[in-house]
Enzyme design. Sequence first.
Site, PDB file in Angstrom:
ATOM      1  N   SER A  46       1.154  -1.400   0.010  1.00  0.00           N
ATOM      2  CA  SER A  46      -0.191   0.263   0.052  1.00  0.00           C
ATOM      3  C   SER A  46       1.128   1.353   0.230  1.00  0.00           C
ATOM      4  O   SER A  46       1.602   1.447  -1.436  1.00  0.00           O
ATOM      5  CB  SER A  46      -0.723   0.112   1.149  1.00  0.00           C
ATOM      6  OG  SER A  46      -2.722   0.829   0.949  1.00  0.00           O
ATOM      7  N   GLU A  84      -8.889  -4.776  -4.126  1.00  0.00           N
ATOM      8  CA  GLU A  84      -8.658  -3.836  -3.251  1.00  0.00           C
ATOM      9  C   GLU A  84      -9.399  -3.061  -2.853  1.00  0.00           C
ATOM     10  O   GLU A  84      -9.493  -3.263  -1.181  1.00  0.00           O
ATOM     11  CB  GLU A  84      -7.206  -2.766  -3.705  1.00  0.00           C
ATOM     12  CG  GLU A  84      -6.437  -2.821  -4.665  1.00  0.00           C
ATOM     13  CD  GLU A  84      -4.876  -4.132  -3.315  1.00  0.00           C
ATOM     14  OE1 GLU A  84      -4.935  -3.696  -2.463  1.00  0.00           O
ATOM     15  OE2 GLU A  84      -4.227  -3.854  -4.651  1.00  0.00           O
ATOM     16  N   HIS A  95      -8.471  -5.809  -0.023  1.00  0.00           N
ATOM     17  CA  HIS A  95      -6.189  -5.051   0.557  1.00  0.00           C
ATOM     18  C   HIS A  95      -6.269  -5.518   1.224  1.00  0.00           C
ATOM     19  O   HIS A  95      -6.641  -5.914   2.667  1.00  0.00           O
ATOM     20  CB  HIS A  95      -6.774  -3.390   0.743  1.00  0.00           C
ATOM     21  CG  HIS A  95      -5.527  -2.721   0.443  1.00  0.00           C
ATOM     22  ND1 HIS A  95      -4.783  -2.279  -0.473  1.00  0.00           N
ATOM     23  CD2 HIS A  95      -4.739  -1.623   1.197  1.00  0.00           C
ATOM     24  CE1 HIS A  95      -3.848  -0.843  -0.170  1.00  0.00           C
ATOM     25  NE2 HIS A  95      -4.402  -1.320   0.933  1.00  0.00           N
TER      26      HIS A  95
END
Length: 512
Positions: A214, A339, A431
Amino acid sequence: MSIPSESPTDTGTLVEVDTVAGRVRGAWRGEPGGPGASAAFLGIPFAEAPVGELRFAAPVPKAPWQGVRDALEFGATAQRGDPGVTLIPEPSVPGESTLNVNVFTPRPSAADAGANAGADAGADAALPVLVWIHGGGYFAGSPASLWYDGGRFNRDGVVTVTISYRLGFDGFGWIADAPSNRGVRDWLLALEWVQQNIAAFGGDPSRVTIAGQSAGGGAVLTLLGMERAQHLFHGVYAISGALADVAPERSEAFGRDLAAAAGVEPTRAGLGSLSEARIIELQKQATELGPDSLGSMLEHGLPLGPAIDGDLLVRSTRDSLAAGVGADKPLVLGATDDEFTMAFAEAEKKLRWIPKSLVLKKLGLTRSALRPYLAANPDVAGKGTARVAGRLLTDRMFRTAVVRLAALRGDAPTWVYRFSWPSGTFGFAEHCLDVPFFFDCLDSIAIEPLAGTNPPQRLADEVHGAAVAFVATGDPGWPRYTDASRATRVWDTPSSMVEDGYASVRTLLETP
């Protein structure tokens, strides 16, 4: 070797290592030198505490100390409290000395560490090194997560380092008379610490791979595009990389607006008169996302993060990669399939009655791209408005970037993957889901809320094994991505190779 559920050290067997600044004392987990044994050195400061006169300053290397410094507990974190922005257990640790590293090694090699160093310690036994930069949107996250424990990488012959850095406005906010990109400068100093000290922990400073997820994935991509960082690492593994590349005028406007909201001058003196808690409060108010601001964020990106400052970042990361910066470094990059589909989970029932076209246009999909996009994603579109909206959000924020960055690399050694295994909890690959597979820690804490019960260990073996291979050799073990082949590793049960794993996002890149 199991990942500990409470403490990453076992103080029954201690081990000492000399660093440039002084001697540190860590602890073994397992029989020293035995199969699967790992020594943890936690909270080693690489810089002075960024407080007082050093607040909003460039990081200052830690001054030498006398005697032996205990490295048995995680150091203070820049994160205060838990903002709850990720599904990763990332605890906050109070304290001022927030710039520190954690080192996990199977083979500390200090000359006077005695039998604890292992029989084959020394320069000729130097191991490849993984340096992990945590995510959290550049304003949250912590290196003190048990998921980031390096024990499994140690088992497979990789020394692992996790680093901290200043977050949010402290790390990235524009201040008229302060150094820019302070969080980036923290990354650089931490990597310099690795170059200077990792040999003492059994690592090879000439074989350092930087990795992150991320914002951490964005961090390692940012470093890949920085001329001034090239000597500090030798490979890059970017998981769901979220680049910031904040425009200079946007960065300055955000800094001035925050200072104005506080009634102070946008200077070190003015902002330094505010407490840390007040800065965080103002930052939160300025960055809260609502229905009307989501589109702006998709269009302009994050307001806090690495900014193009003409000094450290002289151009955008994309422009740097297109110019050939970092072309000698092997790169692995990819994303999960969905995600940010979680963003629409609570509204799924309401959205089922709203036409897909209305929601997708709200998320920035043009009229001309609407039909091609739905045709390219029939499986997701068939699952309802919330799912296809989540896929579009994912594509715009993460998956299109994978395709663009891989293309910009040209002939540079690049490997692309997709993580497609659907979580047993959410029913899609959300995610953060791939992080415990990367670290091979499916038996760690808080896995079930993210992955469900009994996530596939075989897949963790594959994902982690490819990461180990990349750190050790610069090749993860599947064909390179080129414009001609677009070879993509798809992590699933079973995993596979496909010719163009991101074909479904190309309508966003090719349709006006």
